[in-house]
Design a protein around this motif. Structure first.
Motif, PDB file in Angstrom:
ATOM      1  N   THR A  97     -16.564  11.483 -16.324  1.00 57.82           N
ATOM      2  CA  THR A  97     -15.353  12.254 -16.599  1.00 57.82           C
ATOM      3  C   THR A  97     -15.120  12.222 -18.098  1.00 57.82           C
ATOM      4  OG1 THR A  97     -14.433  11.542 -14.471  1.00 57.82           O
ATOM      5  CG2 THR A  97     -12.916  12.536 -16.043  1.00 57.82           C
ATOM      6  N   ARG A 131     -13.107  17.358 -21.453  1.00 57.17           N
ATOM      7  CA  ARG A 131     -13.402  18.359 -20.421  1.00 57.17           C
ATOM      8  C   ARG A 131     -12.651  17.998 -19.142  1.00 57.17           C
ATOM      9  NH1 ARG A 131     -17.795  21.594 -20.113  1.00 57.17           N
ATOM     10  NH2 ARG A 131     -16.685  22.272 -18.244  1.00 57.17           N
ATOM     11  N   ASP A 138     -11.484  19.816 -17.031  1.00 56.85           N
ATOM     12  CA  ASP A 138     -11.651  20.789 -15.954  1.00 56.85           C
ATOM     13  C   ASP A 138     -12.895  20.556 -15.118  1.00 56.85           C
ATOM     14  OD1 ASP A 138     -13.367  21.341 -18.057  1.00 56.85           O
ATOM     15  OD2 ASP A 138     -13.310  23.515 -17.751  1.00 56.85           O
ATOM     16  N   ALA A 139     -13.657  19.464 -15.383  1.00 58.13           N
ATOM     17  CA  ALA A 139     -14.924  19.276 -14.666  1.00 58.13           C
ATOM     18  C   ALA A 139     -15.314  17.806 -14.621  1.00 58.13           C
ATOM     19  CB  ALA A 139     -16.033  20.091 -15.342  1.00 58.13           C
TER      20      ALA A 139
END
Length: 272
Positions: A189, A193, A195-196
Motif C-alpha cells: 500500500t 497511491r 486508490d490502489a
C-alpha cells in the motif's frame, strides 16, 4: 544446509517453527534493507505487545465419581425386586482457565532521520494470529492498516502462510479475481497511491520475489530480495535440524502439492 525448496519451504509454516521464522526473517530483512537504504533512511525492528486468550487446557483438580454404594433396590409387594434409578450426584467445580498469554510481534519500520525520525514505511510479516478471526492480534493488525493509510505511511505486508483468514489490505475477492490462485502473496500500500493496492502473488514452487519497497516519492524505492532473506534465515536458524520432512506437512498440502514436494525432497536426497 540450505532448504531443499527453491522458494518458500511449506514445512516452515508449522506452529513449532513459524514463530521463530517470523522473528528471524524480520531480523535478516532489516539487515537486507539497511545495506541498500540511502541516507537519511534506516530500518529498525519494532514490536507490539498484546494479550491473547491461551489455547492451553487443563484437567479439573477434582474428579466427579458416582458413590461406590448406591441405595438398595426397592421391593414390590410379593417379593419382586425393582431397580431404582437415583438422580445423579452433581458437584460444582470452579473453572480454572489459563491466564491470557502475552504476545510480542515484531515488524520493521523505515524511518527518515530528517524531520524528527519520521515514519515512512512499515513492513509486516503476517502471523497466524493476524489471520485468525476473533483474535486480539487480528483486531490490532486491521486497526494498524487503517492507521498507516490515514497517516500517509507506506505499508508492505508479507503473507507466508497458506491457511487462515485473508488479512492483507487488498480486498480478497478482487485480489483472487485479478491475480488468480496463489499460495502466498505480498501486498504493498503506497502512501502516494491511495486508490490502489499492489499485490504480488506467489505459488508454492516459485522463488520468493525481489520487491520494491516504497520510500518517498522523491527517494523512490529500495529492493528487498525475499528469497535471499529466507535462505539466510533457514541456514542460520538451523531449521534443517528442526524440520522433519518425513512427517506430513502442517498445514497439509493438496495432493498435487504433496506429490510435487515429495519429488523435490527425493531429488535432493532428503527422502528415499
Amino acid at each position: 544446509m540450505p532448504s531443499p525448496f527453491s522458494g518458500m519451504d511449506p514445512w516452515l509454516e508449522g506452529p513449532g517453527v513459524f514463530p521463530d521464522l517470523h522473528n528471524t526473517f524480520i531480523t535478516f530483512l532489516r539487515g537486507e534493507l539497511n545495506r541498500s537504504l540511502p541516507a537519511p533512511f534506516y530500518a529498525a525492528v519494532a514490536t507490539r505487545v498484546y494479550m491473547e486468550e491461551s489455547e492451553r487446557r487443563t484437567e479439573p483438580d477434582v474428579d466427579v465419581l458416582s458413590p461406590a454404594n448406591g441405595p438398595p433396590a426397592a421391593s414390590k409387594p410379593g417379593g419382586a425386586t425393582v431397580a431404582t434409578h437415583p438422580r445423579a450426584e452433581m458437584f460444582e467445580i470452579p473453572a480454572q482457565p489459563w491466564p491470557d498469554e502475552e504476545i510480542t510481534e515484531a515488524f520493521i519500520e523505515i524511518r527518515a532521520t530528517e524531520g524528527g525520525e519520521r515514519l515512512v514505511t512499515s513492513i509486516e510479516v503476517l502471523s497466524p494470529t493476524n489471520k485468525t478471526r476473533g483474535a486480539s492480534g487480528r483486531g490490532l493488525y486491521l486497526a494498524k492498516q487503517h492507521e498507516m493509510k490515514s497517516a500517509g505511511v507506506n505499508l508492505v505486508e508479507i503473507d507466508l502462510l497458506r491457511t487462515g483468514t485473508h488479512a492483507t489490505a487488498a480486498p480478497v475477492a478482487e485480489t483472487r479475481r485479478r491475480v488468480g490462485p496463489y499460495d502466498y502473496h505480498i501486498c504493498i500500500t503506497r502512501a502516494d497511491r491511495g486508490d490502489a493496492y499492489f499485490v504480488v502473488p506467489i505459488r508454492l514452487p516459485q522463488r520468493l520475489p525481489t520487491i520494491d519497497v516504497p520510500l518517498t516519492p522523491e527517494a523512490g524505492t529500495v529492493p528487498a530480495d525475499l528469497q535471499t532473506v529466507l535462505n539466510r534465515s533457514y541456514d542460520e536458524a538451523l531449521y534443517s535440524r528442526r524440520v522433519h520432512y518425513d512427517r506430513p506437512c502442517n498445514p497439509p498440502l493438496s495432493e498435487e502439492q504433496r506429490a510435487w514436494a515429495e519429488g523435490v525432497l527425493r531429488s535432493k536426497g532428503v527422502l528415499k
